[in-house]
Design an enzyme around this catalytic site. Structure first.
Site, PDB file in Angstrom:
ATOM      1  N   ARG A 126       0.688  -1.366   0.335  1.00 24.75           N
ATOM      2  CA  ARG A 126      -0.119   0.069  -0.163  1.00 24.75           C
ATOM      3  C   ARG A 126       1.004   1.336  -0.107  1.00 24.75           C
ATOM      4  NH1 ARG A 126      -3.369  -2.643   3.473  1.00 24.75           N
ATOM      5  NH2 ARG A 126      -4.432  -3.940   2.863  1.00 24.75           N
ATOM      6  N   LYS A 148       3.201  11.624 -11.241  1.00 23.20           N
ATOM      7  CA  LYS A 148       2.614  10.844 -11.784  1.00 23.20           C
ATOM      8  C   LYS A 148       3.510   9.906 -12.395  1.00 23.20           C
ATOM      9  CE  LYS A 148       0.054  13.789 -15.049  1.00 23.20           C
ATOM     10  NZ  LYS A 148      -0.754  14.650 -16.397  1.00 23.20           N
ATOM     11  N   GLU A 190      10.947  19.160 -23.969  1.00 20.84           N
ATOM     12  CA  GLU A 190      10.516  19.500 -22.958  1.00 20.84           C
ATOM     13  C   GLU A 190      10.620  21.252 -21.967  1.00 20.84           C
ATOM     14  OE1 GLU A 190       7.165  18.392 -22.452  1.00 20.84           O
ATOM     15  OE2 GLU A 190       7.713  16.399 -22.711  1.00 20.84           O
ATOM     16  N   LYS A 232       8.160  23.381 -13.012  1.00 20.05           N
ATOM     17  CA  LYS A 232       6.987  21.906 -12.502  1.00 20.05           C
ATOM     18  C   LYS A 232       6.451  21.975 -11.172  1.00 20.05           C
ATOM     19  CE  LYS A 232       5.989  17.791 -14.533  1.00 20.05           C
ATOM     20  NZ  LYS A 232       6.481  16.239 -14.809  1.00 20.05           N
ATOM     21  N   GLU A 242      -4.186  17.610 -11.401  1.00 21.03           N
ATOM     22  CA  GLU A 242      -4.645  18.461 -12.740  1.00 21.03           C
ATOM     23  C   GLU A 242      -5.944  18.855 -12.586  1.00 21.03           C
ATOM     24  OE1 GLU A 242      -2.202  16.477 -16.255  1.00 21.03           O
ATOM     25  OE2 GLU A 242      -3.752  16.904 -17.634  1.00 21.03           O
ATOM     26  N   ARG A 246      -1.618  22.776 -14.107  1.00 20.64           N
ATOM     27  CA  ARG A 246      -1.297  21.508 -14.798  1.00 20.64           C
ATOM     28  C   ARG A 246      -1.704  20.856 -16.102  1.00 20.64           C
ATOM     29  NH1 ARG A 246       0.857  15.966 -11.074  1.00 20.64           N
ATOM     30  NH2 ARG A 246       2.369  15.989 -13.002  1.00 20.64           N
ATOM     31  N   ASN A 250       0.655  20.537 -20.864  1.00 15.60           N
ATOM     32  CA  ASN A 250       0.726  19.610 -21.871  1.00 15.60           C
ATOM     33  C   ASN A 250       0.653  20.987 -23.313  1.00 15.60           C
ATOM     34  OD1 ASN A 250       0.089  17.355 -21.011  1.00 15.60           O
ATOM     35  ND2 ASN A 250      -2.146  17.863 -19.814  1.00 15.60           N
ATOM     36  N   HIS A 253       1.478  18.545 -26.647  1.00 13.63           N
ATOM     37  CA  HIS A 253       1.053  17.230 -26.679  1.00 13.63           C
ATOM     38  C   HIS A 253      -0.088  16.686 -26.968  1.00 13.63           C
ATOM     39  CE1 HIS A 253       4.525  18.044 -23.844  1.00 13.63           C
ATOM     40  NE2 HIS A 253       4.156  16.860 -23.704  1.00 13.63           N
ATOM     41  N   HIS A 257       1.094  13.999 -29.209  1.00 14.85           N
ATOM     42  CA  HIS A 257       0.537  12.562 -28.983  1.00 14.85           C
ATOM     43  C   HIS A 257       0.360  11.878 -30.216  1.00 14.85           C
ATOM     44  CE1 HIS A 257       0.147  12.620 -24.718  1.00 14.85           C
ATOM     45  NE2 HIS A 257       1.356  12.464 -24.768  1.00 14.85           N
ATOM     46  N   HIS A 270       8.997  11.376 -27.723  1.00 11.88           N
ATOM     47  CA  HIS A 270       8.343  11.835 -27.688  1.00 11.88           C
ATOM     48  C   HIS A 270       8.442  12.954 -27.374  1.00 11.88           C
ATOM     49  CE1 HIS A 270       5.525  13.423 -24.699  1.00 11.88           C
ATOM     50  NE2 HIS A 270       6.024  14.273 -24.358  1.00 11.88           N
TER      51      HIS A 270
HETATM   52  P1  NAD Z   1      13.681   6.352 -21.727  1.00 15.73           P
HETATM   53  O1  NAD Z   1      13.803   6.133 -19.597  1.00 15.73           O
HETATM   54  O2  NAD Z   1      13.273   4.740 -22.305  1.00 15.73           O
HETATM   55  O3  NAD Z   1      15.435   6.368 -21.849  1.00 15.73           O
HETATM   56  C1  NAD Z   1      15.192   6.750 -23.104  1.00 15.73           C
HETATM   57  C2  NAD Z   1      16.867   5.953 -23.399  1.00 15.73           C
HETATM   58  O4  NAD Z   1      18.212   6.179 -22.869  1.00 15.73           O
HETATM   59  C3  NAD Z   1      16.639   4.245 -22.905  1.00 15.73           C
HETATM   60  O5  NAD Z   1      17.113   4.136 -24.455  1.00 15.73           O
HETATM   61  C4  NAD Z   1      17.653   4.442 -21.906  1.00 15.73           C
HETATM   62  O6  NAD Z   1      17.865   3.176 -21.343  1.00 15.73           O
HETATM   63  C5  NAD Z   1      18.666   5.440 -22.532  1.00 15.73           C
HETATM   64  N1  NAD Z   1      18.971   6.176 -21.158  1.00 15.73           N
HETATM   65  C6  NAD Z   1      18.614   5.995 -19.984  1.00 15.73           C
HETATM   66  N2  NAD Z   1      20.063   7.468 -19.299  1.00 15.73           N
HETATM   67  C7  NAD Z   1      20.783   7.262 -19.958  1.00 15.73           C
HETATM   68  C8  NAD Z   1      22.075   8.112 -19.697  1.00 15.73           C
HETATM   69  N3  NAD Z   1      22.846   8.115 -18.854  1.00 15.73           N
HETATM   70  N4  NAD Z   1      23.229   7.726 -20.580  1.00 15.73           N
HETATM   71  C9  NAD Z   1      22.647   6.747 -22.132  1.00 15.73           C
HETATM   72  N5  NAD Z   1      21.063   6.112 -22.472  1.00 15.73           N
HETATM   73  C10 NAD Z   1      20.790   6.716 -21.420  1.00 15.73           C
HETATM   74  O7  NAD Z   1      12.978   7.747 -21.631  1.00 15.73           O
HETATM   75  P2  NAD Z   1      12.544   8.865 -21.704  1.00 15.73           P
HETATM   76  O8  NAD Z   1      11.840   9.995 -22.603  1.00 15.73           O
HETATM   77  O9  NAD Z   1      13.795   9.184 -20.701  1.00 15.73           O
HETATM   78  O10 NAD Z   1      11.133   9.141 -20.908  1.00 15.73           O
HETATM   79  C11 NAD Z   1       9.982   8.321 -20.947  1.00 15.73           C
HETATM   80  C12 NAD Z   1       8.289   7.878 -21.050  1.00 15.73           C
HETATM   81  O11 NAD Z   1       8.851   9.178 -19.469  1.00 15.73           O
HETATM   82  C13 NAD Z   1       7.533   8.219 -21.544  1.00 15.73           C
HETATM   83  O12 NAD Z   1       7.034   6.412 -20.464  1.00 15.73           O
HETATM   84  C14 NAD Z   1       7.002   8.770 -20.727  1.00 15.73           C
HETATM   85  O13 NAD Z   1       5.698   8.359 -20.730  1.00 15.73           O
HETATM   86  C15 NAD Z   1       7.469   9.239 -19.560  1.00 15.73           C
HETATM   87  N6  NAD Z   1       7.145  10.564 -18.931  1.00 15.73           N
HETATM   88  C16 NAD Z   1       6.945  10.581 -17.667  1.00 15.73           C
HETATM   89  C17 NAD Z   1       6.133  11.816 -17.373  1.00 15.73           C
HETATM   90  C18 NAD Z   1       5.696  11.720 -16.055  1.00 15.73           C
HETATM   91  O14 NAD Z   1       5.139  12.912 -15.211  1.00 15.73           O
HETATM   92  N7  NAD Z   1       5.508  10.266 -14.929  1.00 15.73           N
HETATM   93  C19 NAD Z   1       6.148  12.898 -17.901  1.00 15.73           C
HETATM   94  C20 NAD Z   1       7.415  12.645 -19.292  1.00 15.73           C
HETATM   95  C21 NAD Z   1       7.245  11.147 -20.230  1.00 15.73           C
HETATM   96 MG    MG Z   2       6.045  15.479 -22.058  1.00 12.71          MG
END
Ligand code: NAD
Ligand code: MG
Length: 367
Positions: A126, A148, A190, A232, A242, A246, A250, A253, A257, A270
């Protein structure tokens, strides 16, 4: 005397008793003073992936100090890992290790790891403590802050999740040295977004510093991450779940998307889709009489300077955009809800764009 490597900047996300710090700077990973204060007890599980583990897991373990019961779980890389099956692997490992409610999960990696580990922490017994150690720029300025968490469902991205805040966020800017340039640009989308929606001075600063940021200048990166996180954090503190402001996060986005969904997730990053989407939002804002041509040109120039695409996919017609955008989860009732720009540095939520205006934008936008 002052060694900048040991004086990171610290911000706070103000959420009452659930407030937490974000530490930002180079050299944080291996230094126990940043991680140890945020561990709930002696049981610690670090979750990371196969790409990040060989780069940073050993350094993180140094930063954990002694006298702890530390387990590691290394998952496959990629968005496909952000699924309930991986969360089950995390829970299985926690139970097999006999971890109790005072354990702490550490998410070491990009947004995929952060979102998934946060969700695993939200549900395990939990809810247990977790610390975000984001290693992509996108995770450092966006996904690690705000609580999130979640995973994808075969029928939709981020469809299963919870709001669950970390105990701390540790941003070591040194980790960006190994990040592929395309991923860096995706994170910069971003960063630019924060300037566009809320801070014209920051936007002007970014216009000047973009080459330094893409060249991984540590001082510029620290400043950009700090300002992004603080914008943020302000928004999240005002509207954690949100209901209102918040949603401004987007910007770009809904268009983005649509591009990601149409192209298949992963073909466009993304941040790349959001970059193009922000330009679409700016051009639509101009069509509504809010932005001048000069402001649209500035938006286009900074998106280009960040290394992001300025044209939508050639294979996407007007109907493709409209069909996907109508399904967007940001729509309430049946009205298409878009985040647009009143001016550079000020976004608004708009649900009354005439269909003809949107269609004209989609027809005219470059492919
Ligand atoms: P990711 O986690 O897939 O990382 C991108 C790539 O970089 C991966 O191959 C990873 O292994 C590699 N990597 C990570 N750190 C590295 C480093 N220091 N050196 C070399 N390679 C490295 O993608 P991301 O862009 O970090 O995150 C995308 C995800 O985040 C999506 O699933 C998206 O939905 C989510 N997201 C969440 C929120 C939220 O508010 N929670 C906001 C935006 C995005
Ligand atoms: Mg985003």
């Amino acid at each position: 005397m002052s060694d900048s490597r040991n004086t990171p900047s610290t911000l706070e996300v103000a959420l009452g008793s659930r407030s937490y710090p974000i530490h930002i700077g180079p050299g944080l990973l291996g230094d126990p003073q940043w991680l140890s204060p945020h561990l709930a007890g002696r049981q610690v599980m670090v979750v990371t992936n196969e790409t990040v583990a060989p780069l940073y897991l050993a350094r993180l373990r140094q930063g954990l100090g002694d006298d702890l019961e530390v387990r590691e779980l290394v998952l496959p890389d990629g968005e496909a890992t952000k699924a309930l099956a991986s969360v089950e692997r995390i829970w299985d490992a926690l139970l097999a290790a006999g971890f109790n409610r005072r354990c702490t999960l550490i998410a070491l990696g990009g947004g995929v790891i952060g979102d998934m580990v946060g969700f695993a922490a939200a549900c395990y017994q939990r809810g247990v403590a977790f610390v975000q150690v984001p290693t992509t720029l996108l995770a450092q300025v966006d996904s690690s802050v705000g609580g999130k968490t979640g995973v994808n469902h075969p029928r939709g991205k981020n469809m299963i999740g919870a709001f669950w805040q970390p105990r701390a966020v540790l941003v070591d800017t040194d980790t960006l040295a190994t990040l592929p340039p395309r991923e860096l640009s995706a994170g910069l989308a971003e960063v630019v977004k924060y300037g566009l929606i809320r801070d014209a001075d920051f936007l002007a600063w970014l216009e000047a510093e973009m080459p330094a940021l893409r060249g991984l200048d540590a001082a510029a990166l620290t400043r950009a991450i700090e300002r992004s996180c603080s914008l943020k954090a302000e928004i999240v503190a005002e509207d954690e779940t949100e209901q209102g402001v918040r949603a401004l996060l987007n910007l770009g986005h809904t268009f983005g998307h649509a591009i990601e969904a149409h192209q298949g997730y992963g073909n466009w990053l993304h941040g790349e889709a959001v970059g193009t989407g922000m330009l679409m939002a700016a051009e639509l804002s101009a069509r509504l009489g809010w932005l001048s041509d000069a402001e649209v040109a500035r938006t286009r120039a900074i998106i280009a300077a960040a290394g992001l695409p300025l044209a939508a996919p050639a294979s996407m017609g007007v109907e493709d955009f409209l069909a996907i955008m109508r399904l967007d989860k940001k729509n309430l009732d049946s009205r298409l809800r878009l985040i647009l720009l009143r001016t550079l540095g000020e976004a608004c939520i708009h649900d009354a764009t005439p269909t003809e205006t949107l269609t004209a934008l989609l027809e005219a936008f470059p492919r």
